[in-house]
Design a protein around this motif. Structure first.
Motif, PDB file in Angstrom:
ATOM      1  N   LYS A 151       0.335 -18.719  -5.210  1.00 52.60           N
ATOM      2  CA  LYS A 151       1.291 -17.436  -5.232  1.00 52.60           C
ATOM      3  C   LYS A 151       0.999 -16.799  -3.953  1.00 52.60           C
ATOM      4  N   ARG A 152       2.235 -16.503  -3.138  1.00 52.82           N
ATOM      5  CA  ARG A 152       1.708 -15.810  -1.780  1.00 52.82           C
ATOM      6  C   ARG A 152       1.726 -14.265  -1.909  1.00 52.82           C
ATOM      7  N   VAL A 153       0.284 -14.044  -1.335  1.00 53.55           N
ATOM      8  CA  VAL A 153       0.167 -12.442  -1.725  1.00 53.55           C
ATOM      9  C   VAL A 153       0.124 -11.633  -0.015  1.00 53.55           C
ATOM     10  N   LEU A 154       0.671 -10.468  -0.319  1.00 54.64           N
ATOM     11  CA  LEU A 154       0.405  -9.652   0.661  1.00 54.64           C
ATOM     12  C   LEU A 154      -0.362  -8.281   0.284  1.00 54.64           C
ATOM     13  N   ILE A 155      -1.478  -7.861   1.117  1.00 53.83           N
ATOM     14  CA  ILE A 155      -2.171  -6.787   0.759  1.00 53.83           C
ATOM     15  C   ILE A 155      -1.721  -5.467   1.376  1.00 53.83           C
ATOM     16  N   TYR A 156      -1.268  -4.406   0.862  1.00 58.75           N
ATOM     17  CA  TYR A 156      -1.081  -3.306   1.492  1.00 58.75           C
ATOM     18  C   TYR A 156      -2.283  -2.368   1.791  1.00 58.75           C
ATOM     19  N   GLY A 157      -2.920  -2.235   2.718  1.00 51.46           N
ATOM     20  CA  GLY A 157      -4.208  -1.525   3.063  1.00 51.46           C
ATOM     21  C   GLY A 157      -5.221  -2.499   3.797  1.00 51.46           C
ATOM     22  N   VAL A 219      -0.199  -6.573  -3.387  1.00 51.52           N
ATOM     23  CA  VAL A 219      -1.402  -5.615  -3.736  1.00 51.52           C
ATOM     24  C   VAL A 219      -1.506  -4.485  -2.809  1.00 51.52           C
ATOM     25  N   LEU A 220      -1.516  -3.297  -3.844  1.00 50.51           N
ATOM     26  CA  LEU A 220      -1.794  -1.868  -3.256  1.00 50.51           C
ATOM     27  C   LEU A 220      -3.331  -1.737  -3.179  1.00 50.51           C
ATOM     28  N   ALA A 221      -4.072  -1.859  -1.983  1.00 51.00           N
ATOM     29  CA  ALA A 221      -5.280  -1.669  -1.827  1.00 51.00           C
ATOM     30  C   ALA A 221      -5.507  -0.294  -1.206  1.00 51.00           C
ATOM     31  N   MET A 222      -5.201   0.854  -1.761  1.00 48.79           N
ATOM     32  CA  MET A 222      -5.430   2.010  -1.203  1.00 48.79           C
ATOM     33  C   MET A 222      -5.891   2.862  -2.350  1.00 48.79           C
ATOM     34  N   PRO A 223      -7.163   2.877  -2.547  1.00 51.36           N
ATOM     35  CA  PRO A 223      -7.734   3.874  -3.873  1.00 51.36           C
ATOM     36  C   PRO A 223      -7.487   5.307  -3.374  1.00 51.36           C
ATOM     37  N   GLU A 227      -0.944   9.870  -4.714  1.00 55.84           N
ATOM     38  CA  GLU A 227       0.033   9.391  -5.593  1.00 55.84           C
ATOM     39  C   GLU A 227       1.574   9.217  -4.779  1.00 55.84           C
ATOM     40  N   VAL A 228       2.007  10.404  -4.121  1.00 55.76           N
ATOM     41  CA  VAL A 228       3.038  10.392  -3.567  1.00 55.76           C
ATOM     42  C   VAL A 228       3.363   9.168  -2.597  1.00 55.76           C
ATOM     43  N   VAL A 229       2.444   8.688  -1.890  1.00 58.61           N
ATOM     44  CA  VAL A 229       2.461   7.582  -0.874  1.00 58.61           C
ATOM     45  C   VAL A 229       2.499   6.342  -1.512  1.00 58.61           C
ATOM     46  N   LYS A 230       1.851   6.239  -2.751  1.00 63.78           N
ATOM     47  CA  LYS A 230       1.882   5.154  -3.617  1.00 63.78           C
ATOM     48  C   LYS A 230       3.413   5.026  -4.204  1.00 63.78           C
ATOM     49  N   LYS A 231       3.963   6.064  -4.694  1.00 63.89           N
ATOM     50  CA  LYS A 231       5.255   6.030  -5.409  1.00 63.89           C
ATOM     51  C   LYS A 231       6.246   5.643  -4.440  1.00 63.89           C
ATOM     52  N   GLU A 232       6.232   6.037  -2.891  1.00 64.93           N
ATOM     53  CA  GLU A 232       7.144   5.645  -1.990  1.00 64.93           C
ATOM     54  C   GLU A 232       6.955   4.110  -1.877  1.00 64.93           C
ATOM     55  N   ILE A 233       5.829   3.421  -1.980  1.00 62.16           N
ATOM     56  CA  ILE A 233       5.794   2.231  -1.356  1.00 62.16           C
ATOM     57  C   ILE A 233       6.356   1.415  -3.010  1.00 62.16           C
ATOM     58  N   GLU A 267       1.773   0.130 -13.638  1.00 61.77           N
ATOM     59  CA  GLU A 267       2.224   0.851 -14.751  1.00 61.77           C
ATOM     60  C   GLU A 267       3.330   1.899 -14.471  1.00 61.77           C
ATOM     61  N   ILE A 268       4.481   2.348 -15.456  1.00 65.21           N
ATOM     62  CA  ILE A 268       5.167   3.208 -15.227  1.00 65.21           C
ATOM     63  C   ILE A 268       4.614   4.544 -14.807  1.00 65.21           C
ATOM     64  N   GLU A 269       3.315   4.865 -15.034  1.00 66.36           N
ATOM     65  CA  GLU A 269       2.839   6.187 -14.722  1.00 66.36           C
ATOM     66  C   GLU A 269       2.721   6.151 -13.365  1.00 66.36           C
ATOM     67  N   ASP A 270       2.479   5.038 -12.514  1.00 64.98           N
ATOM     68  CA  ASP A 270       2.398   4.943 -10.992  1.00 64.98           C
ATOM     69  C   ASP A 270       3.591   5.173 -10.380  1.00 64.98           C
ATOM     70  N   LEU A 271       4.755   4.908 -10.893  1.00 66.04           N
ATOM     71  CA  LEU A 271       6.178   5.049 -10.546  1.00 66.04           C
ATOM     72  C   LEU A 271       6.412   6.805 -10.422  1.00 66.04           C
ATOM     73  N   LEU A 272       5.509   7.102 -11.237  1.00 68.15           N
ATOM     74  CA  LEU A 272       5.984   8.758 -11.437  1.00 68.15           C
ATOM     75  C   LEU A 272       5.442   9.632 -10.107  1.00 68.15           C
ATOM     76  N   GLY A 273       4.177   9.028  -9.708  1.00 67.53           N
ATOM     77  CA  GLY A 273       3.539   9.656  -8.567  1.00 67.53           C
ATOM     78  C   GLY A 273       2.537  10.948  -8.928  1.00 67.53           C
ATOM     79  N   ARG A 274       2.211  11.019  -9.988  1.00 67.92           N
ATOM     80  CA  ARG A 274       1.491  12.063 -10.645  1.00 67.92           C
ATOM     81  C   ARG A 274       0.141  12.051  -9.809  1.00 67.92           C
ATOM     82  N   GLU A 275      -0.132  13.041  -9.084  1.00 68.60           N
ATOM     83  CA  GLU A 275      -1.542  13.382  -8.422  1.00 68.60           C
ATOM     84  C   GLU A 275      -2.617  13.498  -9.661  1.00 68.60           C
ATOM     85  N   GLN A 276      -3.763  13.282  -9.167  1.00 66.68           N
ATOM     86  CA  GLN A 276      -5.212  13.602  -9.958  1.00 66.68           C
ATOM     87  C   GLN A 276      -5.294  15.248 -10.288  1.00 66.68           C
TER      88      GLN A 276
END
Length: 627
Positions: A151-157, A219-223, A227-233, A267-276
């Motif tokens: 599987k061809r993988v692209l790492i974001y980060g 793969v989103l490698a931006m710990p 959450e807003v930035v992750k949601k945009e991606i 997960e669906i929670e990631d798409l909501l973009g809720r900050e910690q």
């Protein structure tokens, strides 16, 4: 012989040859050949070299140079080789110094320049044998054939986290992934190479890169990213068919609960973009640590998470009250396992039983009470409105009254956005619960009575997410009540944490309103969940519309028009202006409700008399659709 042990013995053999060759080449370079070595340096030369080879070999073993997986060796492993060679050379130098003090061995002489040259050759030979294996592994015909099916993988980060992901994917036993390159928001990294892989650019070029490089997985490698930035991606990629995985949040990694290598599906929670949630732990500890804390409905979705969070603040005793024994038993086992030193009491009891509740208060005298016990399913309460009043309203009154009588310090009611301009019995009953809290607060008593109001919670029992997941697992269809229906959402841990924080702000009589973010269309939520499950909406899994359920409105509100919002020190918690209601007024209204229940008369008109904002769903929904 075990394949792994065989490889170790091969490496040991090659290292012994390498050490001999290192010394041999060092002498040849130093003296232009073996024959030119001075006579005084030849004395015990072979013995000295054997002794040094053994010493260096022992150092390699002690530094675990034979327990590494060299097929994935990188810069870190190369540094390990240099350190091991340096330590080995240092040990030899120390050994020679000690030997030179012994009369019989004082003639064993090895120039320091020889040791320096042999160190350089050690690095070349030891590193060369190991990195040659890596090169051979990657160009072998077997590996080339396997690579074609990866599987061809692209790492974001393209930072430290991205490199960790790269190593994790390369180290997978089945080797099913081929990392193609990196993406990063730092424009200065564009066009550069990391670990031999190209950095393509930022999110503006993401879709083009996914298509051009035929990517199967991102793969989103931006710990540490918001959450807003992750949601945009995630929103950019979710419709492409590319599988998305994500690295844990940085606070989970720091806590040690999740490893850096714990790549998980989105997960669906990631798409909501809720900050910690940012908590004032000092303020929370002040009112929970060392206190007797009671949680009613402690086995439910919110109640059980409240118990988990409260246990972290080391209460003197945690008392869980729940009517459903299976849930109570589950949380009891979990807390005993997770917090073995927690003083825990679990009781099966109904909040409708006034005497039972009073006896528990009399026995334990809880200082802090979180009241989460309630009937919450809208359609069921439309069919059984009397039960909503008995459990929600009179249950809340029973617990609040006991908290009042036994002088608890705080009483926190878990409310809902459905209590605002309610269109169903469940929502109206929760508005009555808020009125109970505010009536007791009007007594200016020792107990601080407050309510916390929020919207839907992802993953709670009976909520749409578990239902949708079950429907997807069964092959569909996924049923949505109406294409335009919208709701506010937050996660269970977020809701519980904010409830606890709101308790710390309590002064008495407030209704705390949690910031729920932007409303979400349930139709969009369902389709996103289908895509995250690897299917295409309306192609693999159908989405159907069943029509609004009894008592259901198209949208929810968090605030009534007569309530004003005041901010708190926590940006996610607001305070609604308290509404004036005396305890005498409340008791008169409750007496009328009780009479209606006892005489088995229709309860809804009696509810509307106490909650003037209670309207039918049709009135509200028609007005909303016209807008």
């Amino acid at each position: 012989m075990n394949k792994r042990i065989y490889k170790v013995w091969v490496l040991v053999f090659l290292d012994i040859i390498s050490f001999f060759m290192s010394f041999l080449w060092a002498y040849m370079i130093k003296f232009d050949g073996i024959k030119q070595i001075p006579t005084e340096l030849r004395y015990h030369l072979v013995d000295g070299i054997i002794l040094m080879v053994v010493a260096k070999l022992i150092i390699l073993i002690l530094m675990k140079m034979y327990s590494k997986i060299w097929r994935f060796a990188g810069i870190t492993e190369m540094i390990d080789v240099i350190i091991a060679a340096a330590v080995g050379t240092g040990v030899v130098m120390g050994g020679l110094f000690l030997i030179s003090r012994h009369p019989e061995l004082s003639k064993v002489l090895i120039p320091r320049s020889i040791l320096l040259l042999s160190f350089i050759f050690d690095v070349i030979f030891i590193g060369g044998t190991r990195f040659s294996y890596r090169l051979f592994f990657h160009v072998s015909p077997k590996e080339i054939i396997r690579h074609q099916h990866q599987k061809r993988v692209l790492i974001y980060g393209a930072g430290q986290a991205g490199v960790m992901v790269l190593k994790e994917l390369n180290a997978r036993a089945n080797n099913e992934y081929a990392v193609v390159g990196f993406m990063d928001d730092d424009v200065s990294k564009k066009g550069q190479r990391m670990h031999g892989l190209f950095v393509y650019g930022n999110k503006q070029e993401l879709l083009k890169t996914l298509a051009k490089e035929d990517i199967n997985m991102l793969v989103l490698a931006m710990p540490s990213a918001s959450e807003v930035v992750k949601k945009e991606i995630l929103n950019l990629v979710k419709d492409t068919g590319v599988k998305i995985s994500i690295l844990p949040k940085v606070h989970d990694i720091i806590d040690g609960t999740i490893a850096y290598s714990s790549i998980r599906p989105v997960e669906i929670e990631d798409l909501l973009g809720r900050e910690q949630v940012q908590l004032n732990n000092r303020q929370i500890s002040k009112y929970l640590e060392g206190k007797r804390v009671m949680v009613t409905g402690g086995g439910g979705s919110i109640g059980s998470e409240l118990c988990r969070q409260i246990a972290k603040y080391k209460p003197d005793r945690l008392i869980i009250v729940d009517i459903y024994e299976n849930n109570a038993y589950d949380i009891q086992l979990e807390l005993k396992r997770t917090f073995p030193n927690l003083a825990l009491e679990v009781f099966i009891a109904s909040v409708r039983d006034e005497k039972r509740i009073k006896s528990l208060f009399e026995r334990f005298r809880p200082q802090v009470v979180f009241h989460a016990a309630a009937h919450k399913h809208v359609p069921l309460m439309e069919d059984s409105p009397e039960e909503a009043i008995k459990n929600n309203v009179f249950g809340t009154y029973n617990v609040a009254k006991s908290a009042f009588e036994f002088e608890s310090e705080k009483f926190v009611l878990i409310s809902t956005d459905k209590a605002v301009n309610p269109t169903n019995v469940m929502g109206a009953s929760k508005r009555l619960c808020e009125m109970v809290v505010q009536a007791f607060a009007s007594q200016k008593h020792k107990t601080e009575f407050v309510a916390v109001r929020f919207g839907n919670v992802l993953g709670s029992n009976g909520s749409v997410i578990p239902i949708f997941k079950k429907q997807i697992k069964e092959g569909g269809p996924v049923t949505v009540t109406h294409p335009d229906i919208i709701r506010y959402f937050m996660t269970i841990p977020e809701a519980a944490q904010l409830v606890i924080q709101a308790g710390g702000f309590a002064m008495g009589g407030e209704i705390f309103v949690l910031d729920m973010g932007d409303p979400v269309k349930i139709d969009t939520l369902a389709r996103d969940l289908i895509r995250l499950s690897g299917f295409e909406p309306d192609v693999d899994i159908k989405v159907t519309y069943s029509g609004l359920r009894p008592g259901e409105k198209l949208y929810e509100e968090l605030l009534m028009s007569e309530e004003g919002l005041v901010s708190t020190e926590n940006e996610k918690i607001f305070v609604a202006k308290p509404m004036d209601i005396t305890l005498d007024e409340l008791l008169k209204g409750l007496d009328r409700l009780k009479e209606t229940l006892e005489e088995m008369l229709p309860i809804v008109p009696a509810i509307k008399a106490m909650v003037p904002t209670f309207k039918t769903p049709d009135e509200v929904n028609q007005a909303f659709l016209k807008e």
